[in-house]
Design an enzyme around this catalytic site. Structure first.
Site, PDB file in Angstrom:
ATOM      1  N   GLU A 158       0.842  -1.209   0.000  1.00  0.00           N
ATOM      2  CA  GLU A 158       0.000   0.000   0.000  1.00  0.00           C
ATOM      3  C   GLU A 158       0.871   1.251   0.000  1.00  0.00           C
ATOM      4  OE1 GLU A 158      -3.278  -0.252   2.839  1.00  0.00           O
ATOM      5  OE2 GLU A 158      -4.143  -1.903   1.700  1.00  0.00           O
ATOM      6  N   GLU A 163      -4.795  -8.658  -0.868  1.00  0.00           N
ATOM      7  CA  GLU A 163      -5.625  -8.372   0.331  1.00  0.00           C
ATOM      8  C   GLU A 163      -7.056  -8.185  -0.123  1.00  0.00           C
ATOM      9  OE1 GLU A 163      -4.317  -5.467   3.250  1.00  0.00           O
ATOM     10  OE2 GLU A 163      -2.216  -5.952   2.824  1.00  0.00           O
TER      11      GLU A 163
HETATM   12  O1  AHR Z   1      -5.192  -6.324   6.605  1.00  0.00           O
HETATM   13  C1  AHR Z   1      -5.113  -5.198   7.407  1.00  0.00           C
HETATM   14  C2  AHR Z   1      -4.455  -4.014   6.715  1.00  0.00           C
HETATM   15  O2  AHR Z   1      -5.232  -3.594   5.647  1.00  0.00           O
HETATM   16  C3  AHR Z   1      -3.107  -4.255   6.088  1.00  0.00           C
HETATM   17  O3  AHR Z   1      -2.075  -4.171   6.999  1.00  0.00           O
HETATM   18  C4  AHR Z   1      -3.009  -3.143   5.094  1.00  0.00           C
HETATM   19  O4  AHR Z   1      -2.194  -3.487   3.986  1.00  0.00           O
HETATM   20  C5  AHR Z   1      -4.459  -2.880   4.715  1.00  0.00           C
HETATM   21  O5  AHR Z   1      -4.779  -1.536   4.770  1.00  0.00           O
END
Ligand code: AHR
Length: 515
Positions: free
Chosen positions: A195, A318
């Protein structure tokens, strides 16, 4: 009289053909196999966050909770049953504050830091590189290591890779040996940053693309232990990162990581409740899987233009549900309940990822244990398998299966208030065992749906499989209570050359078809 009879015959003909025309059909084209559904689409994510690793999986070798070198036996056994193919570690946002040298050498000498991103709790670095690889090796899974760009250096990222994969007698490799590991670790994926548009450094895509080109230059491994190198990509419907990275990066670049979470409200602020929600929130959640399809369609157009030889993969590393934190929990621990709605949300994601299996080669649900849409919830020495666990379990035959094209005719629209989506979602594939598998989701929370299954123009003789459903939309499996969401056996036979499947309301069904 004759006129009346003719009119009656005409009405009958019209209504019969109207009925046939309305019939819901799933037609699978078995003659045109599509791309292989990479098993790593069923990948997991374990971040140093809340009790996702510490307590949830790692209890340390001295714990009374049965463990193998510190990893809980019960949790590892349940994850092995799930055929977890891959684990991403150590984050997430945590990755960009993690310095790998803190996590090697004698555990009692490792520094204690504060996990500033997640809950402000002490991080004693008991789980580091060697412990992570022990976990994936116990699971028989592949390793996805995420390096620190936010607060790290290109040297640190290059040396971590050398430490893990090096073979000669460089001091750094000798250090690994001294720490108990002679044979190099097998790193399957290595990402630079996470991110980077947000917690990983608030960068612009152009700046990160240059940074990636710079850092990736120094990533070196023996040829037979070269990981897939991953650049951190965009979020939700934003494909700017896909565009900029695929246009400007070439070296040590195998794929782009994309993230998209689902909140009932559709917003970060006031996400909505994990349980006890109205039917409108059931639909608002499930309908949002449409955006996963949209972003993949958009990303593929960009990649087909900038990478026509299809060298680059999309790694959806994710995804999953994200609710308001469980009352009474540390908000930084991202603890949430897991209900039947989450199971359907997972299955809908799988169906979309299968549809894009030509580019989507990995995905990682957030997260594996105790955090967000987890497979397993633990409390002290107890554990419970969530509805999401069972959705993953039902879909295991799709790992490395060959996708098959299909169409759904007359798929009804399911609408509650302003939210709507197709009632049925499906997928079809030829499994590695040669069997033909069908995955189905009936999103309608209140009505069963009947459909006819056809393989080409023929009905299968019979189907057998597993069904996941429950009485309530927010049915869940809680510690110390009988589980409400468990797979049940399902069977149906063809009669007069026709096979009809009755899918209960709010259900997932995975079938093997016999021709
Ligand atoms: O999964 C939780 C968080 O969500 C992770 O650390 C991040 O990459 C995302 O914003």
């Amino acid at each position: 009289m004759k006129k009346q009879l003719l009119a009656l015959v005409a009405t009958l003909v019209v209504s019969t053909s109207a009925l046939a025309a309305d019939e819901i059909k799933l037609i699978v084209d078995t003659a045109k196999p599509g791309p292989v559904i990479h098993r790593n689409i069923y990948g997991q994510f374990a971040e140093h966050l809340g009790t996702g690793i510490y307590e949830g999986m790692w209890v340390g070798p001295e714990s009374k909770i049965p463990n193998v070198r510190g990893w809980r036996k019960d949790v590892v056994a349940a994850l092995k049953d799930l055929k977890v193919p891959l684990v991403r570690w150590p984050g997430g946002c945590f990755a960009d504050e993690y310095h790998w040298r803190d996590g090697i050498g004698p555990r009692n000498k490792r520094p204690v830091k504060i996990n500033t991103h997640w809950g402000g709790v002490p991080e004693n670095n008991a789980v580091g590189t060697h412990e992570f690889f022990d976990l994936v090796e116990q699971l028989g899974a592949e390793a996805y290591v995420n390096a620190n760009v936010g607060t790290g250096t290109p040297q640190e990222a290059a040396e971590w890779l050398e430490y893990m994969t090096g073979e000669g007698n460089a001091t750094i490799v000798e250090q690994r040996r001294k720490n108990g590991r002679d044979k190099p670790f097998r790193v399957h994926y290595y990402a630079l940053g996470n991110e980077t548009w947000g917690c990983g450094g608030n960068m612009r895509p152009e700046y990160y693309a240059d940074l990636y080109r710079h850092w990736a230059t120094f990533l070196k491994t023996p040829a037979h232990n070269r990981p897939q190198f991953i650049a951190s990509g965009g979020n939700d419907l934003d494909t700017t990162w896909t565009e900029v990275l695929s246009k400007n990066v070439r070296h040590n670049f195998d794929g782009i990581a994309h993230h998209a979470y689902t909140f009932p409200s559709g917003k970060w602020e006031g996400k909505g409740a994990a349980a006890g929600f109205p039917e409108a929130e059931w639909v608002s959640m499930l309908a949002q899987v449409g955006k996963i399809d949209q972003v993949l369609v958009k990303s593929k157009v960009i990649l087909d233009k900038n990478d026509p030889k299809k060298k680059l993969a999309i790694y959806f590393d994710e995804w999953g549900s994200w609710y308001d934190p469980e009352p009474g929990s540390n908000p930084g621990f991202l603890v949430q309940r897991n209900t039947l709605r989450d199971a359907l949300l997972a299955a809908l994601h799988f169906n979309v990822f299968h549809d894009h299996a030509d580019r989507v080669k990995m995905s990682n649900i957030a997260q594996m244990v105790n955090v967000l849409q987890a497979m397993i919830l633990t409390s002290k020495d107890k554990l419970v398998l969530t509805p999401t666990y069972h959705a993953f379990a039902l879909y295991t035959p799709f790992q490395d299966a060959t996708s098959l094209p299909f169409k759904i005719e007359n798929n009804p629209v399911y609408k509650v208030d302003k939210f709507e989506m197709p009632t049925l979602s499906a997928t079809a594939a030829q499994g590695k065992d040669g069997k033909l598998y069908i995955g189905l989701v009936n999103a309608n929370a209140t009505q069963a749906t009947e459909l006819t299954l056809l393989l080409g123009s023929e009905a299968p003789k019979s189907v057998k499989g597993k069904l996941l459903t429950a009485g309530a939309m927010d049915a869940q499996n809680e510690l110390g209570k009988p589980a409400q969401v468990l797979p049940q056996a399902f069977e149906a036979q063809a009669t007069n050359g026709k096979l009809t499947i009755k899918l209960p309301a709010k259900s997932i069904l995975v079938l093997a078809a016999e021709r």
